[in-house]
Design a protein around this motif. Sequence first.
Motif, short mmCIF file in Angstrom:
data_model
loop_
_atom_site.label_atom_id
_atom_site.label_comp_id
_atom_site.label_asym_id
_atom_site.label_seq_id
_atom_site.Cartn_x
_atom_site.Cartn_y
_atom_site.Cartn_z
N ILE A 246 6.77 -10.13 0.88
CA ILE A 246 6.49 -8.83 0.26
C ILE A 246 5.14 -8.36 0.77
O ILE A 246 4.23 -9.17 0.98
N GLN A 247 5.02 -7.06 0.93
CA GLN A 247 3.73 -6.50 1.34
C GLN A 247 3.40 -5.31 0.45
O GLN A 247 4.28 -4.52 0.10
N TRP A 248 2.13 -5.21 0.09
CA TRP A 248 1.62 -4.07 -0.67
C TRP A 248 0.65 -3.33 0.24
O TRP A 248 -0.33 -3.90 0.74
N VAL A 249 0.89 -2.05 0.48
CA VAL A 249 0.09 -1.27 1.41
C VAL A 249 -0.59 -0.13 0.67
O VAL A 249 0.08 0.68 0.03
N ASN A 250 -1.91 -0.08 0.76
CA ASN A 250 -2.67 1.01 0.18
C ASN A 250 -2.47 2.23 1.07
O ASN A 250 -2.94 2.29 2.19
N ALA A 251 -1.73 3.19 0.55
CA ALA A 251 -1.26 4.30 1.38
C ALA A 251 -1.87 5.63 0.99
O ALA A 251 -1.34 6.68 1.35
#
Length: 474
Positions: A246-251
Motif C-alpha cells: 500500500i502507498q499513501w501519496v501526499n497529493a
Amino acid sequence: MRTILLSLMALSVLVGCGQPSPLAPGTPAARSPQPSAEGTPIVATLPAAPTPGSLQALEEAIRRGDWAAARAAYEAAGAPPLPAERLNAWMEQALREIVRAQKKGRYEQADRIQADALALVGRGCRCLDPQGGLRPDAAPAGLRVEWVLALSLAGRPGGAALGGTEPLPEWGRKWIAARFGREPSAIPPLVDAQICSIADHLFLVVGFYILQLDGPFQGEAPGLSALPEGERDPERYYVLCEADRIQWVNAMSGGRGTALEAEWDGKGFRSMRVERANLAADTYREVRRHVEAGELEEALRAYEAGAFTRQVDEDPELATEALRQGLAVAQRRAEAGDAAGAARALHAALTLALIPYELEGPTFLPQGWAARPRSLEEWAREAFYGPSLDPALYRGALAHYARYLARSGRAREAEPILRGLIVLSPDYAPAYLDLGDALWDLGKQEEAREFYRRYLALRPGEEPPPRVRERLGP
C-alpha cells in the motif's frame, strides 16, 4: 520508486458510495466494537430464515456472479430476511468481484455489482436505509459491519487529495474510530478510502487506518511517525494499492509530496520507505517516452493513469509530436488493412493534444468552432499556445481520423468531424471526398454525390477515384 508509483496508479481502485445515516454512539442495540478475526457483529433479532429450496435460484445467480439476476430471484422468492452468515459470504464475493472489475478498468461493471449487492444485502438484513446507511437496531446477529462499510464505499470517488467532495458516511467514520480507539475527529470526512486486494486478502484502508476484512490484522500506516506533524493530515493523501503493498501519496501540491510505502509480509505491514515524490514529472516522462516511441495507446494509458497531468497538458510541442507520431502509426496500420487500429492511434494522439490544442471532445474540433467559424490558421493564431501549434498537421491528423472511423464502420461518428473540417478549411479537398464516402455509407446518396462534385471542383483535371466516378454516373 517511480515504477512503483506508476504501476500503483494504474492498478489503483477508487472506492465509494452514498452517505449513509449516522450511527449514534451508545446505541443500546449495538455492542461495543471488539477487534477480532471475525469482525464486530451487531446484534438484533432476525425473523425466521427462508428454506434452502426457496433461494436456490438466488444462490445459483450469485455463484455465477450475476447480481442483477440474484436480486430478481430474491424478489421472486418473496424477499425473505436472510441470516448473517449468508450475507457475509455474499458481501465478500461481491467485493472481490468489484476489485477485479476495477483493476481491469471495468468501472461500470463494478458499479453495477456494488449497487445490486448492496441492495440485496439491505433487503436481506432489513438493516440499511435507502442510501446504504447501517441501521444498528435492525441488523441481524453476526453481521460483519466492516463488510457492510466496505461494500457501501465501493465506487466512492477519491477524497480531498483527488478533488473528491463526497464525505465518508458518518456512521462509518464513527465505527472506524471506535474500532481503532480514536475520536471520530481523527478521521476527517474527506479522507481517501480504498478496498485493496493484497496477497489474496482484502483490506479496507480509510486514511491511514488499515483493517483486514478476511483476517485479524488492523493497524495504522507504518512510517507515519517519521513524518513531521504538519504532514500527517490524512485528507492530503490518497491511497494506492498493488499486489503486495500500500502507498499513501501526499497529493495536495500538484503531484509533489511525501509518499509512504508499506509491504505486506503475511502477518502485517512493514514500512518500506518514506520519501519525496513528484508524480507530475513521473507521468510526463512516461507519456513522452511512449509518444517518442510511437506507442500512442500506451502513452494515453499512462496519461489517464496519472493523477497529475499538468506538465503534459501544458506542453504543446509534446502534443504536436503525438499528432505526428499518431499520423505515421495510423498510416502504417491502414496500409496493413487495419483501419480500426489506425483510428485508435489517432484517437490517442488527439486526446493527448486535446488541452494544448484547445479541442472539443469527442469530435476533436477546435473549441467554439461552430459559434464563431474561422479558418484553422486564425484559430491557431488566437490559441493560447498558438505559435507552437501546427494547424496543417492537426488538420491532416483529424481528417485521417475521420476517414479511418468511416472505413471501420463508424461513419456516423466521422460525419460531424468532416462537416466541421469543411467549415474550418473550405479548400481542403480530401474532407469533401471523405464526407461523401461517409454519407454514402449512411445511405445519404444524394448528399454524398454533392460532396463528390465539390471535391472534383477543387481538383480540376484530376482523375477521380473509381468509386466516385461510378457513384456519380455518366
